[in-house]
Scaffold this motif. Structure first.
Motif, PDB file in Angstrom:
ATOM      1  N   THR A 319       0.855  -1.193   0.000  1.00 52.71           N
ATOM      2  CA  THR A 319       0.000   0.000   0.000  1.00 52.71           C
ATOM      3  C   THR A 319       0.892   1.244   0.000  1.00 52.71           C
ATOM      4  OG1 THR A 319      -0.036   0.150   2.415  1.00 52.71           O
ATOM      5  CG2 THR A 319      -1.734  -1.234   1.362  1.00 52.71           C
ATOM      6  N   PRO A 320       0.366   2.372  -0.416  1.00 50.12           N
ATOM      7  CA  PRO A 320       1.171   3.604  -0.353  1.00 50.12           C
ATOM      8  C   PRO A 320       1.685   3.891   1.052  1.00 50.12           C
ATOM      9  CG  PRO A 320      -0.756   3.949  -1.733  1.00 50.12           C
ATOM     10  CD  PRO A 320      -0.922   2.596  -1.098  1.00 50.12           C
ATOM     11  N   GLU A 321       0.881   3.583   2.063  1.00 50.02           N
ATOM     12  CA  GLU A 321       1.290   3.844   3.445  1.00 50.02           C
ATOM     13  C   GLU A 321       2.472   2.972   3.841  1.00 50.02           C
ATOM     14  OE1 GLU A 321      -2.563   5.264   2.544  1.00 50.02           O
ATOM     15  OE2 GLU A 321      -1.845   3.182   2.468  1.00 50.02           O
ATOM     16  N   ARG A 322       2.403   1.679   3.509  1.00 58.15           N
ATOM     17  CA  ARG A 322       3.516   0.786   3.866  1.00 58.15           C
ATOM     18  C   ARG A 322       4.755   1.132   3.044  1.00 58.15           C
ATOM     19  NH1 ARG A 322       5.198  -5.116   3.000  1.00 58.15           N
ATOM     20  NH2 ARG A 322       6.525  -5.438   4.832  1.00 58.15           N
ATOM     21  N   ALA A 323       4.565   1.456   1.788  1.00 59.56           N
ATOM     22  CA  ALA A 323       5.707   1.852   0.959  1.00 59.56           C
ATOM     23  C   ALA A 323       6.404   3.061   1.562  1.00 59.56           C
ATOM     24  CB  ALA A 323       5.240   2.151  -0.462  1.00 59.56           C
ATOM     25  N   ARG A 324       5.623   4.010   2.013  1.00 60.68           N
ATOM     26  CA  ARG A 324       6.188   5.224   2.613  1.00 60.68           C
ATOM     27  C   ARG A 324       6.941   4.888   3.898  1.00 60.68           C
ATOM     28  NH1 ARG A 324       2.311   8.078   1.200  1.00 60.68           N
ATOM     29  NH2 ARG A 324       0.953   7.637   2.975  1.00 60.68           N
ATOM     30  N   ALA A 325       6.387   3.993   4.718  1.00 58.84           N
ATOM     31  CA  ALA A 325       7.033   3.627   5.985  1.00 58.84           C
ATOM     32  C   ALA A 325       8.361   2.909   5.740  1.00 58.84           C
ATOM     33  CB  ALA A 325       6.090   2.739   6.802  1.00 58.84           C
ATOM     34  N   ILE A 326       8.385   1.994   4.778  1.00 57.46           N
ATOM     35  CA  ILE A 326       9.630   1.285   4.462  1.00 57.46           C
ATOM     36  C   ILE A 326      10.666   2.257   3.913  1.00 57.46           C
ATOM     37  CG2 ILE A 326      10.665  -0.433   2.910  1.00 57.46           C
ATOM     38  CD1 ILE A 326       8.009  -2.006   3.169  1.00 57.46           C
ATOM     39  N   GLY A 327      10.228   3.147   3.027  1.00 54.75           N
ATOM     40  CA  GLY A 327      11.146   4.115   2.449  1.00 54.75           C
ATOM     41  C   GLY A 327      11.746   5.047   3.489  1.00 54.75           C
ATOM     42  N   GLU A 328      10.922   5.498   4.405  1.00 53.92           N
ATOM     43  CA  GLU A 328      11.423   6.405   5.447  1.00 53.92           C
ATOM     44  C   GLU A 328      12.380   5.686   6.385  1.00 53.92           C
ATOM     45  OE1 GLU A 328       7.866   7.902   7.192  1.00 53.92           O
ATOM     46  OE2 GLU A 328       7.471   9.321   5.555  1.00 53.92           O
ATOM     47  N   ALA A 329      12.074   4.428   6.718  1.00 53.60           N
ATOM     48  CA  ALA A 329      12.965   3.654   7.592  1.00 53.60           C
ATOM     49  C   ALA A 329      14.306   3.404   6.906  1.00 53.60           C
ATOM     50  CB  ALA A 329      12.306   2.327   7.963  1.00 53.60           C
ATOM     51  N   GLY A 330      14.274   3.072   5.618  1.00 54.42           N
ATOM     52  CA  GLY A 330      15.507   2.863   4.876  1.00 54.42           C
ATOM     53  C   GLY A 330      16.342   4.122   4.791  1.00 54.42           C
TER      54      GLY A 330
END
Length: 364
Positions: A319-330
Motif C-alpha cells: 500500500t502507499p502507506e507501507r511503501a512510505r514507511a519502508i522508504g522512510e525507515a531505509g
C-alpha cells in the motif's frame, strides 16, 4: 595530499555507473584537505552527455583517447602523493595501470580502485599474463566498491598487500526527497544499463513481474533497452541523467534494485542505486544477496525478492502507506550509517595511515 585519480568519468554517468561513487568519495576527500585531479578519456560520447561541469572539489583533465593523450596524462602521475588507477576506464586500461604506477614517485602511495571486483578477479584468474599480476604486489592499497570478505580474501591470495572495501554510499546533498513527478509515477521502476551480466536477471526480476501484473505500470531507464522485447505495460525511458534520479526514485510506488550476476554471486555489493533510491525515501525492492543486512533490514527497511513472482507478490501487498514507511525507515538507516561523509572519513584515515607507514619504511 595531492591525488591523481585515473577513472572512467567524473563528469558523465553515460554508460558509466561509477560516476556517483567517484563524486561522493572524492568530494568527501576534498573536504579533508586533499587536492584532487581526475583524469578521464574523451570516449564513448560521455563528454556529449555530461551530468555536471567540473566541480570545485576536483580539477578534471579530459584527455584524447589516443597513444599521445594517454602518455601525457601518465607523465603527470609523477607529481602526486597518491596515484589511483580505477578499473573500467574503458580505453587503454592496461597501459594506464602499468604506466601510472611506474611513473609514480618512490614515496607516493600506489593504489587501485576496483569498481567491479568480481569481474576483475574473474579476469585475473582466467588470464595469468594480465598486467595486474605484475603490478599488484607493488601496490600499497586496493580499495573495492563492494565484495566484502570474499573479495578481500581473493585479492590477498593474488598478492595484494592490503584490500579494503570502501562501499557505495549516499550523498544527501545530491540524492534526497523531492516531489513526485508524473513522468515517473508508476508501480515499479528500474534503472540500469543493458549489460550481458545483467540482462537475464532483469528478465527474471523485472520483466517477469510485469508480465504477472498486466494491470500495473512499469518503467525501465538506462541505455540499450530500446531493442528489448517487453510486456506492453513496461515503458522505456532511455538514459536517465543524474539530475533526474531523485524524481525517478521518489515518484513510483516502489523501486527495484537488481544486482549483476557477479555482484549477486559474491555478495556484499550494494549498487549505487540502492543508496540513491534510499536517499529519496523510496520503497526499495531488491534481489537477494549475502551481506544485505549490513546495509538495510529485510522487511523493515527494504523488501527482498528471490524472483519475479516475489516482486509481483510484494507489489500486490504494498500500500502507499507501507511503501512510505519502508522508504522512510531505509532513508533513516542510510543517513545514519552509510553516507559518503562516513566513507570519506574511513578512506582519509586509511590514506594517512598508509602515508605514515610508507614514510617509516622509506626512512628505515
Amino acid at each position: 595530499m595531492k591525488i591523481a585519480f585515473y577513472g572512467s568519468s567524473l563528469l558523465s554517468s553515460y554508460w558509466n555507473g561509477a560516476a556517483t561513487y567517484y563524486r561522493g568519495l572524492l568530494s568527501a576527500l576534498a573536504r579533508h584537505g586533499h587536492s584532487i585531479t581526475f583524469y578521464e578519456p574523451d570516449a564513448f560520447d560521455r563528454q556529449k552527455h555530461r551530468d555536471i561541469e567540473p566541480p570545485d572539489y576536483a580539477a578534471v583533465k579530459v584527455y584524447a583517447a589516443t597513444d599521445q593523450g594517454v602518455r601525457a596524462v601518465i607523465a603527470e602521475a609523477a607529481g602526486a602523493d597518491i596515484v589511483i588507477k580505477a578499473s573500467g576506464v574503458g580505453v587503454f586500461d592496461d597501459v594506464l595501470l602499468a604506466g601510472v604506477m611506474a611513473a609514480a614517485r618512490p614515496g607516493a602511495i600506489r593504489m587501485f580502485c576496483d569498481v567491479d571486483a568480481p569481474a576483475t578477479l574473474a579476469e585475473l584468474k582466467a588470464h595469468h599474463d594480465h598486467p595486474m599480476h605484475e603490478v599488484l604486489p607493488d601496490l600499497d592499497l586496493v580499495i573495492t566498491y563492494g565484495g566484502g570478505p570474499p573479495v578481500i580474501a581473493a585479492y590477498e591470495e593474488l598478492g595484494a598487500r592490503l584490500c579494503v572495501p570502501i562501499y557505495n554510499a549516499l550523498d544527501p546533498a545530491t540524492h534526497h526527497p523531492v516531489p513526485a513527478d508524473p513522468r515517473f509515477a508508476v508501480d515499479l521502476s528500474f534503472l540500469g544499463n543493458r549489460l550481458p551480466d545483467r540482462e537475464a536477471r532483469v528478465e527474471t526480476f523485472f520483466l517477469d513481474a510485469a508480465a504477472r501484473l498486466p494491470e500495473r505500470a512499469f518503467l525501465i531507464g538506462g541505455n540499450g533497452w530500446e531493442t528489448k522485447a517487453m510486456p506492453g505495460n513496461v515503458r522505456h525511458l532511455g538514459h536517465v541523467y543524474t539530475r533526474e534520479h531523485n524524481a525517478f526514485n521518489a515518484s513510483p510506488l516502489a523501486v527495484l534494485n537488481i544486482a549483476r550476476d557477479s555482484m549477486a554471486s559474491v555478495g556484499y555489493s550494494p549498487a549505487t542505486r540502492v543508496f540513491e533510491a534510499a536517499g529519496t525515501g523510496a520503497c526499495l525492492i531488491t534481489d537477494s544477496w549475502v551481506g544485505l543486512d549490513l546495509f538495510l533490514a529485510e522487511g523493515e527497511e527494504v523488501l527482498v525478492a528471490r524472483d519475479g513472482a516475489d516482486v509481483a507478490a510484494h507489489l500486490r501487498d504494498l500500500t502507499p502507506e507501507r511503501a512510505r514507511a519502508i522508504g522512510e525507515a531505509g532513508r533513516r538507516r542510510i543517513l545514519a550509517e552509510h553516507t559518503y561523509e562516513r566513507r570519506g572519513l574511513e578512506l582519509d584515515a586509511l590514506l594517512r595511515r598508509e602515508a605514515a607507514l610508507k614514510r617509516k619504511r622509506n626512512a628505515a
